[in-house]
Design an enzyme around this catalytic site. Structure first.
Site, PDB file in Angstrom:
ATOM      1  N   SER A  40       0.874  -1.183   0.000  1.00 21.63           N
ATOM      2  CA  SER A  40       0.000   0.000   0.000  1.00 21.63           C
ATOM      3  C   SER A  40       0.906   1.227   0.000  1.00 21.63           C
ATOM      4  CB  SER A  40      -0.942  -0.011   1.202  1.00 21.63           C
ATOM      5  OG  SER A  40      -0.238   0.095   2.419  1.00 21.63           O
ATOM      6  N   HIS A 153      -3.186  -6.097   2.850  1.00 26.14           N
ATOM      7  CA  HIS A 153      -2.292  -7.120   3.379  1.00 26.14           C
ATOM      8  C   HIS A 153      -2.982  -8.455   3.634  1.00 26.14           C
ATOM      9  CE1 HIS A 153       0.506  -3.724   5.034  1.00 26.14           C
ATOM     10  NE2 HIS A 153       0.533  -3.823   3.731  1.00 26.14           N
ATOM     11  N   GLN A 161      -6.315  -1.587   7.501  1.00 31.48           N
ATOM     12  CA  GLN A 161      -5.189  -2.473   7.191  1.00 31.48           C
ATOM     13  C   GLN A 161      -4.559  -3.125   8.421  1.00 31.48           C
ATOM     14  OE1 GLN A 161      -2.218  -1.244   3.991  1.00 31.48           O
ATOM     15  NE2 GLN A 161      -0.990  -0.930   5.808  1.00 31.48           N
ATOM     16  N   GLU A 162      -4.429  -2.363   9.526  1.00 30.28           N
ATOM     17  CA  GLU A 162      -3.646  -2.876  10.655  1.00 30.28           C
ATOM     18  C   GLU A 162      -4.290  -2.567  12.004  1.00 30.28           C
ATOM     19  OE1 GLU A 162       0.412  -1.425  10.193  1.00 30.28           O
ATOM     20  OE2 GLU A 162       0.271  -1.709   8.022  1.00 30.28           O
ATOM     21  N   GLU A 203       1.842  -9.417   7.205  1.00 29.30           N
ATOM     22  CA  GLU A 203       2.689  -8.968   8.311  1.00 29.30           C
ATOM     23  C   GLU A 203       2.569  -9.866   9.529  1.00 29.30           C
ATOM     24  OE1 GLU A 203       2.118  -4.736   8.818  1.00 29.30           O
ATOM     25  OE2 GLU A 203       3.125  -4.322   6.911  1.00 29.30           O
ATOM     26  N   ASP A 240      -3.724   1.336  11.875  1.00 27.63           N
ATOM     27  CA  ASP A 240      -3.328   1.934  10.593  1.00 27.63           C
ATOM     28  C   ASP A 240      -4.412   1.587   9.583  1.00 27.63           C
ATOM     29  OD1 ASP A 240      -2.330   2.940   8.282  1.00 27.63           O
ATOM     30  OD2 ASP A 240      -0.566   1.637   8.171  1.00 27.63           O
ATOM     31  N   GLU A 283      -2.459   5.741  12.465  1.00 28.11           N
ATOM     32  CA  GLU A 283      -1.589   6.077  11.334  1.00 28.11           C
ATOM     33  C   GLU A 283      -2.447   6.236  10.075  1.00 28.11           C
ATOM     34  OE1 GLU A 283       1.530   3.187  10.865  1.00 28.11           O
ATOM     35  OE2 GLU A 283       1.529   3.445   8.694  1.00 28.11           O
ATOM     36  N   ASP A 310       2.069   8.483   7.290  1.00 30.62           N
ATOM     37  CA  ASP A 310       2.844   7.514   6.499  1.00 30.62           C
ATOM     38  C   ASP A 310       2.802   7.973   5.032  1.00 30.62           C
ATOM     39  OD1 ASP A 310       3.825   5.323   5.080  1.00 30.62           O
ATOM     40  OD2 ASP A 310       2.290   3.924   5.723  1.00 30.62           O
ATOM     41  N   LYS A 335      10.068   4.970   6.836  1.00 29.16           N
ATOM     42  CA  LYS A 335      10.355   3.762   6.060  1.00 29.16           C
ATOM     43  C   LYS A 335      11.531   4.097   5.150  1.00 29.16           C
ATOM     44  CE  LYS A 335       5.556   2.060   5.649  1.00 29.16           C
ATOM     45  NZ  LYS A 335       4.307   2.258   4.869  1.00 29.16           N
ATOM     46  N   HIS A 363       8.907  -1.159   9.229  1.00 24.20           N
ATOM     47  CA  HIS A 363       9.136  -2.154   8.167  1.00 24.20           C
ATOM     48  C   HIS A 363       8.231  -1.853   6.975  1.00 24.20           C
ATOM     49  CE1 HIS A 363       5.486  -4.808   9.477  1.00 24.20           C
ATOM     50  NE2 HIS A 363       5.207  -3.531   9.505  1.00 24.20           N
ATOM     51  N   ARG A 364       8.277  -2.704   5.941  1.00 24.07           N
ATOM     52  CA  ARG A 364       7.279  -2.715   4.865  1.00 24.07           C
ATOM     53  C   ARG A 364       6.556  -4.059   4.914  1.00 24.07           C
ATOM     54  NH1 ARG A 364       7.471   1.819   1.502  1.00 24.07           N
ATOM     55  NH2 ARG A 364       5.281   1.230   1.347  1.00 24.07           N
ATOM     56  N   SER A 365       5.447  -4.160   4.182  1.00 26.89           N
ATOM     57  CA  SER A 365       4.734  -5.444   4.187  1.00 26.89           C
ATOM     58  C   SER A 365       5.554  -6.531   3.477  1.00 26.89           C
ATOM     59  CB  SER A 365       3.352  -5.300   3.558  1.00 26.89           C
ATOM     60  OG  SER A 365       3.428  -4.703   2.282  1.00 26.89           O
ATOM     61  N   LYS A 386       7.293  -0.119  14.333  1.00 28.11           N
ATOM     62  CA  LYS A 386       6.267  -1.099  13.958  1.00 28.11           C
ATOM     63  C   LYS A 386       6.920  -2.058  12.983  1.00 28.11           C
ATOM     64  CE  LYS A 386       3.438   0.362  10.065  1.00 28.11           C
ATOM     65  NZ  LYS A 386       2.061   0.491   9.569  1.00 28.11           N
TER      66      LYS A 386
HETATM   67  P1  PGA Z   1       3.124  -1.305   2.997  1.00 28.00           P
HETATM   68  O1  PGA Z   1       2.197  -1.072   4.263  1.00 28.00           O
HETATM   69  O2  PGA Z   1       4.480  -1.672   3.437  1.00 28.00           O
HETATM   70  O3  PGA Z   1       2.389  -2.387   2.249  1.00 28.00           O
HETATM   71  O4  PGA Z   1       3.092   0.000   2.220  1.00 28.00           O
HETATM   72  C1  PGA Z   1       2.671  -0.601   5.474  1.00 28.00           C
HETATM   73  C2  PGA Z   1       1.930   0.624   5.938  1.00 28.00           C
HETATM   74  O5  PGA Z   1       0.981   1.106   5.282  1.00 28.00           O
HETATM   75  O6  PGA Z   1       2.273   1.157   6.975  1.00 28.00           O
HETATM   76 ZN    ZN Z   2       0.788   2.846   6.902  1.00 26.47          ZN
END
Ligand code: PGA
Ligand code: ZN
Length: 421
Positions: A40, A153, A161-162, A203, A240, A283, A310, A335, A363-365, A386
């Site tokens: 994403s 994810h 997403q999270e 993740e 998130d 986030e 982000d 990131k 991190h990244r996914s 995270k």
């Molecule tokens: P991504 O997602 O690494 O797939 O971009 C992580 C996030 O949105 O924080």
């Molecule tokens: Zn994010």
């Protein structure tokens, strides 16, 4: 001085190709770094170079980025002093010549950048966090542990997403890991007994067929309580939603829930959730191009909620400055591959810290076994990290590295705890 640079194609945690780089110095010291990849992604991220050949790795090969490492980038940085990270990074940025590193590839440039700092640390026989942060680097970050995955994810209908837990009340990082692991396994049991899938997403968090955020939050809150922890005191919840992913034509389109929310309704919904559940951090609560929404939410709830940018900042110091000046968000997600060099990453972190914005290393996914971000979180005094759930080695590798760092620091280690968020 840098004597050799070797790039290669390896696999990331989703089984897609990514770039790995070794940098070897004249004295033999070596650094190795593997590059992560998002799903994403923000619209303004530095551009990772992919081959696009559908016959190989479904177009996701990185052989051209690897060739850029072994060819022009190696030629440009060979002979440079690895301790002069800014010079190494500026040399690569100038050679690339584009604003978003698309010519040589941000994945190629970042691999060289991170392998360089690791080689320099090795030359001094220093752990990376101390080489980056000096003898004062001793702050272990609060982990935001992503135990329910949705959005891009996972294959479930969940719009957000999270769903993360942050063990802010732990006395040490090691205890934070224990608390997180216990809640993760408690959650697994309660999902199973309710007939939900306990398969995990990208993740490492569970990805049951929840359709609403309330449902996920209810399970997470109960898992915290059933593990014997006090919600809000020992463990808080962080979200998130990755809102850029479901913002279309000026409205937030909750497809999983089967309804749309206007900007105002979306803000009210987030505020309401944060009052009903012990949520301390959100986030990307607003989409990257909904700056007006960002400003309104920050004015409304920024005094009691951490609002982490982000996609809206993309780890870019200039975009972060716009947020600081414009009064939106109060924290930044960092990131390394969003911006593509260590030097620019550090500038973003320092810009945030000077303005009183909190910093979450991330991190990244798509990840690898590389643990550089664990060291950077400590070396740059981020206070929060995270890096996914309590499963999948690509995620736990970072927690394990932080456990080693805490052990090495011994009695001088400090866990950021409640002060962080
Ligand atoms: P991504 O997602 O690494 O797939 O971009 C992580 C996030 O949105 O924080
Ligand atoms: Zn994010």
């Amino acid at each position: 001085a840098i004597s050799r640079v070797i790039g290669r194609q390896v696999l990331d945690s989703r089984g897609n190709p990514t770039v790995e780089v070794d940098v070897v110095l004249a004295d033999g010291a070596t650094g190795r770094a593997a590059v992560p990849s998002g799903a994403s992604t923000g619209a303004n991220e530095a551009v990772e170079r992919r081959d696009g050949d559908p016959a190989r790795f479904h177009g996701k090969g990185v052989t051209e980025a690897v060739a850029a490492v072994n060819g022009p980038l190696a030629a440009a940085v060979t002979g440079l002093d690895a301790e002069n990270q800014a010079l190494v990074d500026e040399t690569m940025i100038a050679l690339d010549g584009t604003a978003d590193k698309r010519r040589l590839g941000a994945n190629a440039i970042l691999g060289v950048s991170l392998a360089t700092v690791k080689a320099a640390a090795a030359a001094h026989r220093q752990p990376l966090y101390r080489y980056v942060g000096g003898v004062g680097a001793r702050l272990l970050p609060v982990p935001m542990m992503n135990i329910v995955n949705g959005g891009a994810h996972a294959d479930n209908p969940l719009d957000f997403q999270e769903f993360m837990i942050a063990p802010v009340g732990a006395p040490t990082f090691a205890e934070a890991v224990r608390m997180g692991s216990e809640v993760f396994h408690t959650l697994r049991r309660s999902l199973a007994s309710a007939g939900h899938s306990t398969n995990v997403g990208d993740e490492g968090g569970f990805a049951p067929d929840f359709a609403t955020a309330e449902e996920a939050l209810t399970f997470v809150l109960r898992a915290v309580e059933d593990s014997g922890y006090r919600p809000g005191a020992d463990i808080t919840i962080c979200l998130d939603p990755a809102s850029s992913e479901f913002y279309r034509d000026g409205v937030y389109d909750y497809a999983g829930e089967g309804r749309k929310r206007s900007v105002d309704e979306h803000i009210e919904y987030l505020v309401e959730l944060s009052e009903r559940f012990p949520i301390t951090s959100i986030e990307d609560p607003m989409a990257e191009d909904d700056i007006d929404g960002w400003t309104r939410l920050t004015a409304r709830a920024g005094d009691r909620l951490q609002l982490v940018g982000d996609d809206v900042f993309c780890t870019d110091p200039a975009r972060l400055r716009a947020g600081i000046d414009g009064g939106y968000a109060n924290a930044v997600l960092v990131k390394v591959n969003q911006i593509g060099t260590l030097t620019e990453t550090i500038e973003t972190v320092r810009t945030a810290q000077r303005a009183g914005y909190r910093v979450v290393m991330s991190h990244r996914s798509g990840e690898t076994e590389d643990t550089t971000i664990a060291d950077l979180a400590v070396g740059l005094d981020c206070g929060q990290i995270k890096t996914g759930s309590l499963s999948r080695s690509d995620r736990t590798a970072k927690y394990n590295q932080l456990l080693r760092i805490e052990e090495e620091l011994g009695s001088s280690a400090r866990y950021a705890g409640r002060a962080a968020s």
